[in-house]
Design a protein around this motif. Structure first.
Motif, short mmCIF file in Angstrom:
data_model
loop_
_atom_site.label_atom_id
_atom_site.label_comp_id
_atom_site.label_asym_id
_atom_site.label_seq_id
_atom_site.Cartn_x
_atom_site.Cartn_y
_atom_site.Cartn_z
N HIS A 508 47.66 30.31 -27.65
CA HIS A 508 48.41 29.08 -27.42
C HIS A 508 49.06 29.07 -26.03
N HIS A 509 49.45 30.26 -25.57
CA HIS A 509 50.12 30.36 -24.27
C HIS A 509 49.19 29.96 -23.12
N GLU A 510 47.91 30.15 -23.31
CA GLU A 510 46.95 29.85 -22.26
C GLU A 510 46.47 28.40 -22.29
N GLY A 511 46.83 27.65 -23.31
CA GLY A 511 46.34 26.29 -23.45
C GLY A 511 47.22 25.27 -22.76
N PRO A 512 46.64 24.19 -22.25
CA PRO A 512 47.43 23.16 -21.56
C PRO A 512 48.33 22.37 -22.51
N GLN A 513 47.98 22.33 -23.80
CA GLN A 513 48.74 21.53 -24.74
C GLN A 513 50.17 22.05 -24.88
N GLN A 514 50.33 23.37 -24.96
CA GLN A 514 51.66 23.94 -25.11
C GLN A 514 52.51 23.65 -23.88
N GLU A 515 51.95 23.84 -22.71
CA GLU A 515 52.71 23.59 -21.48
C GLU A 515 53.16 22.14 -21.40
N ALA A 516 52.26 21.21 -21.72
CA ALA A 516 52.61 19.80 -21.67
C ALA A 516 53.68 19.46 -22.70
N SER A 517 53.59 20.06 -23.87
CA SER A 517 54.54 19.75 -24.94
C SER A 517 55.93 20.28 -24.63
N LEU A 518 56.01 21.43 -23.96
CA LEU A 518 57.30 22.02 -23.67
C LEU A 518 57.91 21.52 -22.36
N SER A 519 57.08 20.98 -21.48
CA SER A 519 57.57 20.55 -20.16
C SER A 519 58.49 19.34 -20.28
N PRO A 520 59.47 19.24 -19.39
CA PRO A 520 60.32 18.05 -19.40
C PRO A 520 59.52 16.78 -19.16
N ALA A 521 60.02 15.69 -19.71
CA ALA A 521 59.36 14.39 -19.54
C ALA A 521 59.74 13.78 -18.19
N PRO A 522 58.93 12.87 -17.69
CA PRO A 522 59.35 12.08 -16.52
C PRO A 522 60.66 11.36 -16.83
N ARG A 523 61.56 11.31 -15.85
CA ARG A 523 62.87 10.70 -16.06
C ARG A 523 63.00 9.45 -15.22
N ALA A 524 63.87 8.59 -15.65
CA ALA A 524 63.99 7.27 -15.04
C ALA A 524 64.31 7.34 -13.55
N ASP A 525 65.13 8.32 -13.13
CA ASP A 525 65.53 8.35 -11.73
C ASP A 525 64.48 8.99 -10.82
N GLU A 526 63.31 9.32 -11.36
CA GLU A 526 62.22 9.84 -10.55
C GLU A 526 61.33 8.72 -10.01
N PHE A 527 61.60 7.48 -10.42
CA PHE A 527 60.74 6.36 -10.07
C PHE A 527 61.57 5.23 -9.46
N PRO A 528 60.93 4.38 -8.66
CA PRO A 528 61.66 3.25 -8.10
C PRO A 528 62.13 2.30 -9.21
N ASP A 529 63.27 1.68 -8.97
CA ASP A 529 63.86 0.77 -9.94
C ASP A 529 63.29 -0.64 -9.74
N SER A 530 63.35 -1.42 -10.80
CA SER A 530 62.88 -2.80 -10.73
C SER A 530 63.48 -3.59 -11.89
N ARG A 531 63.42 -4.92 -11.79
CA ARG A 531 63.97 -5.75 -12.86
C ARG A 531 63.19 -5.56 -14.16
N LEU A 532 61.88 -5.49 -14.06
CA LEU A 532 61.03 -5.10 -15.17
C LEU A 532 60.35 -3.81 -14.77
N GLY A 533 60.55 -2.75 -15.55
CA GLY A 533 60.02 -1.47 -15.11
C GLY A 533 59.77 -0.51 -16.26
N LEU A 534 59.76 0.77 -15.94
CA LEU A 534 59.41 1.78 -16.93
C LEU A 534 60.47 1.92 -18.00
N ARG A 535 61.69 1.48 -17.71
CA ARG A 535 62.76 1.57 -18.70
C ARG A 535 62.89 0.30 -19.53
N THR A 536 62.15 -0.73 -19.18
CA THR A 536 62.23 -1.99 -19.90
C THR A 536 61.60 -1.85 -21.28
N PRO A 537 62.26 -2.35 -22.34
CA PRO A 537 61.62 -2.31 -23.67
C PRO A 537 60.23 -2.92 -23.63
#
Length: 601
Positions: A508-537
């Motif tokens: 499991h340690h050698e597989g990409p699935q474990q690394e992706a599952s444990l890695s932090p997610a992209p966060r809102a402040d890593e991307f440019p802001d907009s009126r309609l964007g990645l944080r919009t429902p």
């Protein structure tokens, strides 16, 4: 003799001054530590809330056989055993799960009980019109979320808060019964469980700059909020923690005023912790049971050992030890079914530590099955992605907030008795797990707490894993685990049969699935802001024809996928955190395009 248990829910060990926190305001926990033994190596057993409380009553693990559910007809109940031996037992609580289908047999085990309404969407106040709600970061706006906002309008001052009312009732019990003997009172609050609702005087203890949306109830999952928002939620938790500390102080004051330290056992405990952004996660349930969840605080003042005041204990203890501890204190024998041991046995007459156990078993039904020896933590996952076979073994077919549906019982059959069911056969029926619940994607994990106390770097060590697997199988046997659990975990039935063929970590340690599952997610402040964007429902984003076309270009097929059965206020960022789709590159390209199309106002 008398006993008091003060029980909190989701109390994070690392936020308490006796466990090293230097920034939280919790002087009464410090005061408590000076009068008690602080246990440095206490672990949970069965999780989450009601499985933990079943363990509190029975002194044995239940997560291998059953999900969230009531006490079973064959279960021993510590407060009921005390009651049967002449000890008066009383429960004062605002923990709403006791009065739902899946917790409905617990409070009746006490002589008397009282309950205070309003926590976490408790079905309390009736209001047809939707409540007025501020701009809020929470994504899962289900009925509980709506009801919570209805309830909050009726808790506008601290004296109306269910935590306050719970401690008022507990203190009334102490006042009325302080001159009596042979009683046990459990004062149990749902706090500091989310939502982190407290009042201004506690929030003022944590001044910080924040002018964003309301945020005191994070969704369980990976953190997608900005650093500022994440920090604010931690401050909201800390404020509620300080309210809990104030309530604890009221109990300590009463013990001082009534001179109770000489004859009263005091236990202060919790069911589990809570992730507050550590490792990029919120909450519990949806990730492995890291130490922020499983390694919990415990304080015990035993009046028979006044010399232990201010001491610390390093040995492995667990929540299964609490029922035997209370029974032993009142001279009541624990039952043969109890796996725990009295905490008084953790030291000898000279005060020297005596190990109660070499390993501690813990987990949640259908998830990783975990074991620790105090240094190593091994998390064993299912042998394949189906997470089967998995069966409920019960005579009380209810879930947390409802009964088993007829289709869940169609294939039910009677199973052979377990060693702890007193000759009674249980109903064996295929289990259900919630959407998105997938322990297999995280794989098996091994952590060396000596080198990595925050569990940030899973390691491979075949020799240690082999030893931990053998210990795990031994603990499964001690718990009379059902055959399906051995098969689900890909394990033999005896420790002697464990071989290198049963190792999981390396694969499991050698597989990409474990690394992706444990890695932090992209966060809102890593991307440019907009009126309609990645944080919009998504419901809002996809209602705009221009935004829809941008989504189709950068994330082909998403608008037609089953993933979009998610509802309401879930955003693309939250969807990505939960499923890995859209991936980071897709999010980056889409965010830039949406910022061009819908620049911030």
């Amino acid at each position: 003799m008398k006993a008091i248990m003060v029980m909190f829910d989701s109390l994070n060990r690392r936020m308490l001054p006796p466990y090293g926190a230097e920034w939280t305001h919790a002087p009464n926990f410090t005061r408590l530590a000076a009068r008690s033994t602080t246990y440095d190596n206490c672990y949970v057993g069965s999780m989450p809330c009601m499985p933990a409380r079943r363990e509190l009553h029975t002194g044995r693990h239940n997560f291998l056989h059953r999900s969230w559910g009531p006490l079973e007809p064959f279960d021993d109940s510590m407060p009921e055993l005390l009651k049967q031996h002449g000890v008066y037992t009383h429960l004062a609580s605002d923990h709403q799960h006791y009065w739902e289908d899946g917790g409905s047999t617990y409070h009746g085990r006490y002589n008397t009980w009282e309950f205070f309404r309003g926590q976490e969407g408790d079905a309390w106040k009736g209001q047809v019109a939707d409540p007025v709600v501020p701009d809020d970061l929470r994504g899962k706006r289900h009925d509980l979320w709506r009801q919570d906002w209805v309830n909050r309008a009726h808790m506008d001052t601290e004296d109306k808060h269910p935590q306050t009312l719970t401690f008022d009732a507990g203190l009334e019990f102490l006042r009325v019964n302080r001159a009596e003997d042979n009683w046990f009172v459990q004062i149990e609050t749902f706090d500091p469980h989310e939502p982190f609702f407290s009042h201004k005087q506690y929030k003022d203890l944590y001044p910080h700059d924040y002018d964003g949306p309301h945020f005191d109830w994070p969704d369980y999952g990976k953190v997608t909020e900005t650093g500022e928002q994440t920090g604010h939620a931690r401050m909201e938790y800390a404020a509620l923690l300080s309210m809990c500390d104030h309530s604890l102080g009221r109990v300590l004051d009463a013990m001082d005023a009534y001179d109770m330290w000489a004859d009263t056992l005091l236990i202060v405990c919790t069911d589990h912790g809570l992730l507050l952004g550590e490792k990029g996660w919120w909450g519990k349930l949806v990730q492995p049971w890291f130490n922020e969840l499983a390694h919990i605080p415990l304080f015990v003042h035993d009046p028979r050992e006044p010399e232990r005041a201010g001491s610390r204990h390093a040995g492995l203890v667990q929540t299964i030890d609490l029922a035997p501890t209370l029974l032993e204190f009142f001279g009541v024998d624990r039952t043969p079914d109890m796996q725990g041991r009295p905490l008084s046995e953790a030291t000898d007459a000279s005060g020297t530590e005596v190990p109660l156990r070499e390993t501690a078993l813990f987990g949640m039904f259908g998830g990783h099955v975990n074991i620790t020896d105090g240094r190593w933590v091994y998390m064993r996952t299912c042998h394949d992605a189906t997470n089967t076979p998995l069966y409920e073994h019960t005579l009380m077919p209810t879930h947390g907030r409802g009964r088993f549906a007829p289709h869940e019982l169609v294939d039910a059959e009677l199973a052979d008795p377990f060693t702890f069911t007193k000759g009674v056969r249980t109903l064996r029926t295929p289990a259900r797990t919630g959407p998105g619940f997938d322990p297999y994607r995280f794989g098996a994990l091994l952590y060396d707490l000596a080198d990595d106390p925050r569990q940030e770097r899973p390691v491979r060590n075949d020799d240690v894993e082999l030893r931990m697997i053998r210990a795990l199988v031994a603990r499964l046997r001690d718990s009379d685990a059902p055959a399906d659990q051995y098969e689900r975990l890909g394990l033999p039935r005896t420790p002697e049969d464990v071989t290198t063929a049963h190792l999981q970590v390396a694969t499991h340690h050698e597989g990409p699935q474990q690394e992706a599952s444990l890695s932090p997610a992209p966060r809102a402040d890593e991307f440019p802001d907009s009126r309609l964007g990645l944080r919009t429902p998504l419901a809002v984003l996809l209602s705009d024809p221009v935004a829809v076309e941008a989504v189709r270009r950068f994330v082909p097929g998403l608008t037609d996928a089953e993933l979009l059965t998610v509802r309401d206020s879930v955003s693309l960022l939250q969807l990505s955190a939960a499923t890995g789709r859209p991936d980071r590159d897709q999010l980056e390209g889409l965010a830039v395009e949406l910022a061009r199309l819908f620049p911030p106002s």
